[in-house]
Write a protein that holds these residues in place. Structure first.
Motif, mmCIF file in Angstrom:
data_model
loop_
_atom_site.group_PDB
_atom_site.id
_atom_site.type_symbol
_atom_site.label_atom_id
_atom_site.label_comp_id
_atom_site.label_asym_id
_atom_site.label_seq_id
_atom_site.Cartn_x
_atom_site.Cartn_y
_atom_site.Cartn_z
ATOM 1 N N LYS A 172 48.186 54.338 -40.297
ATOM 2 C CA LYS A 172 47.976 55.076 -39.052
ATOM 3 C C LYS A 172 46.597 55.715 -39.036
ATOM 4 N N ARG A 173 46.157 56.114 -40.197
ATOM 5 C CA ARG A 173 44.820 56.712 -40.288
ATOM 6 C C ARG A 173 43.759 55.707 -39.821
ATOM 7 N N GLU A 174 43.915 54.462 -40.281
ATOM 8 C CA GLU A 174 42.957 53.422 -39.886
ATOM 9 C C GLU A 174 43.049 53.142 -38.388
ATOM 10 N N LEU A 175 44.294 53.112 -37.861
ATOM 11 C CA LEU A 175 44.455 52.861 -36.426
ATOM 12 C C LEU A 175 43.829 53.971 -35.597
ATOM 13 N N LEU A 176 44.044 55.221 -36.014
ATOM 14 C CA LEU A 176 43.446 56.341 -35.277
ATOM 15 C C LEU A 176 41.925 56.245 -35.307
ATOM 16 N N ALA A 177 41.398 55.883 -36.467
ATOM 17 C CA ALA A 177 39.943 55.822 -36.610
ATOM 18 C C ALA A 177 39.354 54.639 -35.840
ATOM 19 N N GLU A 178 40.024 53.463 -35.925
ATOM 20 C CA GLU A 178 39.421 52.250 -35.369
ATOM 21 C C GLU A 178 39.800 51.999 -33.908
ATOM 22 N N VAL A 179 41.036 52.345 -33.533
ATOM 23 C CA VAL A 179 41.474 52.080 -32.161
ATOM 24 C C VAL A 179 41.223 53.298 -31.266
ATOM 25 N N TRP A 180 41.474 54.500 -31.817
ATOM 26 C CA TRP A 180 41.302 55.724 -31.019
ATOM 27 C C TRP A 180 39.970 56.415 -31.289
ATOM 28 N N ARG A 181 39.353 56.069 -32.417
ATOM 29 C CA ARG A 181 38.140 56.757 -32.862
ATOM 30 C C ARG A 181 38.385 58.259 -32.999
ATOM 31 N N LEU A 182 39.521 58.582 -33.559
ATOM 32 C CA LEU A 182 39.885 59.980 -33.774
ATOM 33 C C LEU A 182 40.064 60.226 -35.258
ATOM 34 N N PRO A 183 39.773 61.439 -35.705
ATOM 35 C CA PRO A 183 40.082 61.774 -37.087
ATOM 36 C C PRO A 183 41.595 61.875 -37.253
ATOM 37 N N TYR A 184 42.068 61.735 -38.478
ATOM 38 C CA TYR A 184 43.491 61.765 -38.735
ATOM 39 C C TYR A 184 43.997 63.188 -38.756
ATOM 40 N N GLY A 185 45.064 63.467 -37.993
ATOM 41 C CA GLY A 185 45.731 64.757 -38.081
ATOM 42 C C GLY A 185 47.145 64.493 -38.543
ATOM 43 N N GLY A 186 47.627 65.251 -39.544
ATOM 44 C CA GLY A 186 48.903 64.957 -40.174
ATOM 45 C C GLY A 186 50.060 64.867 -39.199
ATOM 46 N N ALA A 187 50.047 65.700 -38.137
ATOM 47 C CA ALA A 187 51.183 65.748 -37.223
ATOM 48 C C ALA A 187 50.986 64.827 -36.023
#
Ligand code: CA
Length: 231
Positions: A172-187
């Motif tokens: 999910k971290r990779e998806l947030l970074a690559e698809v959303w361009r967002l940093p990972y937030g635990g929740a």
């Protein structure tokens, strides 16, 4: 979905365009003048810039020239209807397309998609085909068993990202970074929510997946349901 930078000094237009494009699944940053726009374009590396030509500190065409000196980012200029000479100057200076003010969000979004399609590199992936699932990155068409799917821009990007890596677990971290361009937030439930929407449209669910297999505690992978390696 694309990551966009809107350079626009009118706060009313800025707010409305940000809202409309965000609703269409884009991530939108903005800048109220040319110099902060240039700075933002360099630091945030958007997929595309929407540039108002009438800015308080600098002519938009001048900004475009400065931007072109350091970046190939596609640029759509926004300008008033009677600005024919300006449009020509902006296109000559490297603008990819333009919209006339006042423009609708639908038209702007269509132009964004068209410009992004054109700016895909020559070696961009052609159609992906995985066990009944067809994904065309250029037209952004998706079908399952010949049935076309209506996906939001973000759902498409998510599916295309996974389909480009069949059988590979993506976090999910990779998806947030690559698809959303967002940093990972635990929740952050963003990825889960979009995956469940995507599953519904693909006609499957998490407990009986066909394409999208959750790997608990790790991430998700897109599999070919016809391939025997999946048990
Ligand atoms: Ca303006």
């Amino acid at each position: 979905m694309a990551s966009l930078l809107l350079v626009e000094d009118d706060p009313g237009i800025r707010g409305a365009v940000i809202r409309a494009l965000t609703e269409r699944g884009h991530v939108v940053r903005s800048a109220p003048d040319a110099m902060s726009g240039l700075q933002e374009a360099v630091s945030s590396e958007p997929d595309l810039v929407i540039l108002d030509l009438g800015l308080p500190d600098l002519d938009g065409v001048e900004l475009l020239r400065m931007l072109r000196a350091v970046s190939k980012v596609p640029v759509i200029i926004a300008t008033a209807r009677d600005d024919d000479a300006q449009i020509v100057r902006a296109l000559d200076a490297g603008a990819d397309d333009y919209v006339l003010k006042p423009y609708s969000a639908a038209q702007l979004d269509a132009r964004i998609r068209a410009v992004l399609r054109r700016s895909l590199p020559e070696d961009a992936p052609k159609v992906l085909e995985i066990g009944g699932l067809l994904i065309d990155p250029r037209s952004r068409d998706v079908s399952v068993d010949g049935r076309p799917l209506e996906l939001s821009p973000r759902e498409f990007d998510l599916l295309a990202y996974l389909a480009a890596r069949p059988g590979q677990v993506v976090t999910k971290r990779e998806l947030l970074a690559e698809v959303w361009r967002l940093p990972y937030g635990g929740a952050d439930k963003t990825v889960d929510v979009h995956l469940s929407w995507l599953r519904r449209k693909l006609g499957e669910n998490a407990s009986e997946p066909r394409f999208l297999v959750t790997v608990r505690g790790v991430g998700v992978k897109l599999i070919d349901p016809g391939a025997s390696s999946h048990a």
